[in-house]
Scaffold this active site. Structure first.
Site, mmCIF file in Angstrom:
data_model
loop_
_atom_site.group_PDB
_atom_site.id
_atom_site.type_symbol
_atom_site.label_atom_id
_atom_site.label_comp_id
_atom_site.label_asym_id
_atom_site.label_seq_id
_atom_site.Cartn_x
_atom_site.Cartn_y
_atom_site.Cartn_z
ATOM 1 N N ARG A 123 -26.212 -1.267 90.729
ATOM 2 C CA ARG A 123 -26.552 -1.882 89.448
ATOM 3 C C ARG A 123 -27.840 -2.683 89.638
ATOM 4 O O ARG A 123 -28.339 -2.832 90.759
ATOM 5 C CB ARG A 123 -25.403 -2.705 88.855
ATOM 6 C CG ARG A 123 -24.500 -3.402 89.803
ATOM 7 C CD ARG A 123 -25.119 -4.516 90.600
ATOM 8 N NE ARG A 123 -25.841 -5.441 89.745
ATOM 9 C CZ ARG A 123 -26.841 -6.182 90.116
ATOM 10 N NH1 ARG A 123 -27.306 -6.139 91.358
ATOM 11 N NH2 ARG A 123 -27.460 -6.991 89.287
ATOM 12 N N GLY A 124 -28.359 -3.194 88.507
ATOM 13 C CA GLY A 124 -29.671 -3.820 88.537
ATOM 14 C C GLY A 124 -30.675 -2.741 88.156
ATOM 15 O O GLY A 124 -30.636 -1.634 88.705
ATOM 16 N N ARG A 127 -25.735 4.532 81.501
ATOM 17 C CA ARG A 127 -25.913 3.157 81.025
ATOM 18 C C ARG A 127 -27.111 3.151 80.078
ATOM 19 O O ARG A 127 -28.162 3.700 80.420
ATOM 20 C CB ARG A 127 -26.150 2.183 82.192
ATOM 21 C CG ARG A 127 -24.963 2.110 83.157
ATOM 22 C CD ARG A 127 -25.065 0.908 84.067
ATOM 23 N NE ARG A 127 -24.791 -0.338 83.372
ATOM 24 C CZ ARG A 127 -24.981 -1.548 83.909
ATOM 25 N NH1 ARG A 127 -25.480 -1.659 85.122
ATOM 26 N NH2 ARG A 127 -24.702 -2.647 83.230
ATOM 27 N N GLN A 147 -21.798 -11.117 88.812
ATOM 28 C CA GLN A 147 -22.912 -10.703 89.679
ATOM 29 C C GLN A 147 -23.600 -11.918 90.324
ATOM 30 O O GLN A 147 -24.170 -11.812 91.405
ATOM 31 C CB GLN A 147 -23.959 -9.907 88.878
ATOM 32 C CG GLN A 147 -23.531 -8.516 88.461
ATOM 33 C CD GLN A 147 -22.902 -8.505 87.085
ATOM 34 O OE1 GLN A 147 -22.304 -9.486 86.657
ATOM 35 N NE2 GLN A 147 -23.016 -7.393 86.372
ATOM 36 N N ASP A 186 -33.751 -6.090 82.056
ATOM 37 C CA ASP A 186 -33.320 -4.687 81.993
ATOM 38 C C ASP A 186 -34.239 -3.859 81.108
ATOM 39 O O ASP A 186 -34.359 -2.640 81.299
ATOM 40 C CB ASP A 186 -31.877 -4.604 81.492
ATOM 41 C CG ASP A 186 -30.948 -5.021 82.612
ATOM 42 O OD1 ASP A 186 -30.729 -6.234 82.763
ATOM 43 O OD2 ASP A 186 -30.491 -4.138 83.377
ATOM 44 N N ASN A 202 -31.656 -8.896 79.076
ATOM 45 C CA ASN A 202 -31.137 -9.140 80.434
ATOM 46 C C ASN A 202 -29.658 -9.471 80.283
ATOM 47 O O ASN A 202 -29.119 -9.516 79.165
ATOM 48 C CB ASN A 202 -31.919 -10.277 81.111
ATOM 49 C CG ASN A 202 -31.598 -10.387 82.594
ATOM 50 O OD1 ASN A 202 -31.651 -9.390 83.324
ATOM 51 N ND2 ASN A 202 -31.231 -11.571 83.061
#
Ligand code: MRU
Length: 354
Positions: A49-50, A92, A204, A245, A255
């Site tokens: 992720r990220g 995603r 996270q 993001d 984000n």
């Protein structure tokens, strides 16, 4: 800095190697993936992720899946490429780096296809080169963001810095984005106390950011998300720095959920609010933050996370994964090219397009 690279490629046999981030901080478990479903699942379930790391995983994932198949013709390969690309793109919706990386792979595929004498092996070589370039550029990008970001801090002062979610090494292939200036500064003798908001619902901040910062020897304190206002009021925070993001053409920034609230608080308390992101996180086709699609995730993550039910079974749960911070609340956006102060559509275009 922390030394574990969360996404990489293994050869003979070709496999995507991911650090399973759902298992952190308890264990560093690596996954060796070579099927389209397992790679899709890993992105969807946030094993990787990220925004930058998702893009790298998708690019390597494309290469791995195609390399493990043999096709009767390049046309058949092209057909499968397209199906795979759409499949990964549906994992995603918010982080634009995913689409950016897939588009780069597509462009490279098309260019190779147009070459005289193109073959399946020349195609695989091209796709390997492209995905490896995405990885390498991401590493260079982290360092450049770190260097530019560090100019916003003063070596003679002790800095209280708040961050949200994880925009560190675990979200990229290198130093991260928001954490890059902190890692570089730490190496150069700058002094930071970092406050990592735990970042509900998937934590996270506490599971990943606190983990990697502590591992790198930086001073980090975990906060529950609802402590941010108090800690700012207590004067402990001199700057907030987060990742992104997707950044719209006008500088509005998507984000992790909770980011926009922090920006509003930072403005109230007179604290600079910085966003750190590579140019691949900008989406100039999206003019305004309102047009960014926000990922909606399963409510079970909120009321049944980490093996413990914390809400009734039959109750409505709202679980947007991201929010959008208005450009007007952002003091500066730090990219690998430099710094955009008080971002506007004009400044963003000038910064990216020259
Ligand atoms: O849902 P996640 O963990 O993928 O969300 C990640 C973030 O919101 C990060 O801040 C963002 O991707 C920047 S990563 C350098």
């Amino acid at each position: 800095m922390h030394t574990t690279i969360p996404v990489s490629l293994q050869h003979d046999p070709e496999r995507l190697v991911l650090l399973d981030q759902t298992k952190l901080p308890e264990s560093e478990l690596f996954l060796y993936l070579d099927s389209r479903d397992s790679i899709y699942e890993a992105i969807k379930k946030l094993r990787v992720r990220g925004a930058p790391a998702i893009g790298i995983a998708a690019a390597y994932g494309m290469y791995v899946c195609l390399a493990r198949q043999s096709y009767p013709s390049l046309e058949a390969m092209a057909h499968d490429f397209s199906a795979l690309k759409h499949y990964f793109a549906s994992s995603r919706p918010t982080a634009v780096n995913l689409f950016w990386a897939l588009q780069r792979m597509q462009k490279r595929f098309d260019a190779e296809l147009a070459m005289e004498g193109a073959s399946q092996s020349s195609m695989l070589k091209a796709l390997l080169e492209e995905s490896s370039a995405i990885f390498a550029e991401d590493q260079a990008m982290s360092i450049a963001i770190g260097e530019h970001g560090l100019t916003l801090f003063d070596k003679d002062k002790h800095w209280g810095v708040m961050t949200h979610c994880n925009a560190g090494g675990l979200a990229t292939s290198g130093y991260g984005t928001a954490l890059a200036p902190l890692y570089l500064g730490h190496e150069q003798g700058y002094s930071f106390s970092i406050y990592a908001n735990e970042t509900r619902p998937l934590l996270q901040g506490s599971r990943l950011t606190a983990y990697e910062l502590a591992k790198g020897g930086l001073d980090v304190t975990i906060l529950c998300d609802n402590m941010a206002s108090l800690v700012m009021k207590e004067g402990k925070i001199d700057a907030v720095i987060v990742g992104a993001d997707r950044i719209a053409a006008n500088g509005d920034t998507a984000n992790k959920i909770g980011t926009s609230g922090l920006a509003i608080l930072a403005k109230y308390y007179g604290i600079p609010f910085y966003v750190a992101a590579p140019s691949s996180t900008f989406d100039l086709d999206t003019k305004h933050g309102n047009d960014i699609e926000i990922e909606q995730r399963d409510g079970e993550e909120v009321v049944n996370g980490f093996g413990r039910r914390t809400g009734p079974i039959d109750v409505n749960v709202y679980n947007p994964a991201f929010d959008v911070t208005d450009a007007a609340l952002i003091t500066a956006i730090i990219t690998e090219k430099g710094i955009i102060e008080r971002p506007t559509t004009e400044k963003v275009a000038k910064h990216l397009l020259g």
